[in-house]
Design an enzyme around this catalytic site. Sequence first.
Site, mmCIF file in Angstrom:
data_model
loop_
_atom_site.group_PDB
_atom_site.id
_atom_site.type_symbol
_atom_site.label_atom_id
_atom_site.label_comp_id
_atom_site.label_asym_id
_atom_site.label_seq_id
_atom_site.Cartn_x
_atom_site.Cartn_y
_atom_site.Cartn_z
ATOM 1 N N THR A 14 5.989 20.212 29.470
ATOM 2 C CA THR A 14 5.020 21.315 29.467
ATOM 3 C C THR A 14 3.818 21.027 28.571
ATOM 4 O O THR A 14 3.833 20.148 27.720
ATOM 5 C CB THR A 14 5.692 22.628 29.021
ATOM 6 O OG1 THR A 14 6.154 22.503 27.685
ATOM 7 C CG2 THR A 14 6.868 22.992 29.935
ATOM 8 N N ASP A 15 2.775 21.843 28.772
ATOM 9 C CA ASP A 15 1.558 21.731 27.962
ATOM 10 C C ASP A 15 1.502 22.876 26.949
ATOM 11 O O ASP A 15 2.465 23.638 26.806
ATOM 12 C CB ASP A 15 0.314 21.712 28.860
ATOM 13 C CG ASP A 15 0.158 22.975 29.705
ATOM 14 O OD1 ASP A 15 0.780 24.018 29.402
ATOM 15 O OD2 ASP A 15 -0.628 22.930 30.667
ATOM 16 N N ALA A 16 0.376 23.020 26.273
ATOM 17 C CA ALA A 16 0.231 24.050 25.233
ATOM 18 C C ALA A 16 0.349 25.470 25.793
ATOM 19 O O ALA A 16 0.697 26.390 25.053
ATOM 20 C CB ALA A 16 -1.105 23.881 24.521
ATOM 21 N N GLY A 18 2.567 26.280 27.948
ATOM 22 C CA GLY A 18 3.973 26.514 28.265
ATOM 23 C C GLY A 18 4.347 26.253 29.710
ATOM 24 O O GLY A 18 5.455 26.565 30.128
ATOM 25 N N VAL A 19 3.425 25.689 30.485
ATOM 26 C CA VAL A 19 3.713 25.358 31.881
ATOM 27 C C VAL A 19 3.715 23.842 32.043
ATOM 28 O O VAL A 19 3.196 23.105 31.194
ATOM 29 C CB VAL A 19 2.701 26.000 32.863
ATOM 30 C CG1 VAL A 19 2.757 27.520 32.776
ATOM 31 C CG2 VAL A 19 1.296 25.498 32.616
#
Length: 144
Positions: A14-16, A18-19
């Site tokens: 995930t990225d910052a 949250g996905v």
Amino acid sequence: MPFTYNRTIRFSDTDAAGVVYFANVLSICHEAYEASLEASSIKMKDFFSNISVAFPIVHADVDFFRPMFCGDKLSISLIPQKVGVEKFEIAYEIVVDNVMVAKAITRHVCIEVSSRSKRELSGEVMQWLETNRRDAPERREKKV
């Protein structure tokens, strides 16, 4: 669908926000590709470190329909198709809880490593394509 790969989304995917980070979807699809090769008894070390033949990806495309989050259980259906004497494509359908969240395509070209020139697909790859074609009986890989 002929081959299904199951995987859980990890925090590192995930990225910052949250996905799942967009580029990681292609990495996950490549995991499914590798699993399908293994399920067809193709030796991974020999396939990916072959000094005479390689199958580079020359095109990749992903469409996102819904976000994927840490903990989501993915089911990835993989459908390869021959598109020429030296090319094949793999279509991936990524599903979470019976909802399609993304689709992807990778196009691969068979090349001779030393000259970087195109060559016909090997018998091993032709067998893999036949085993996993759209109308083949469904095959499932265990969860990862």
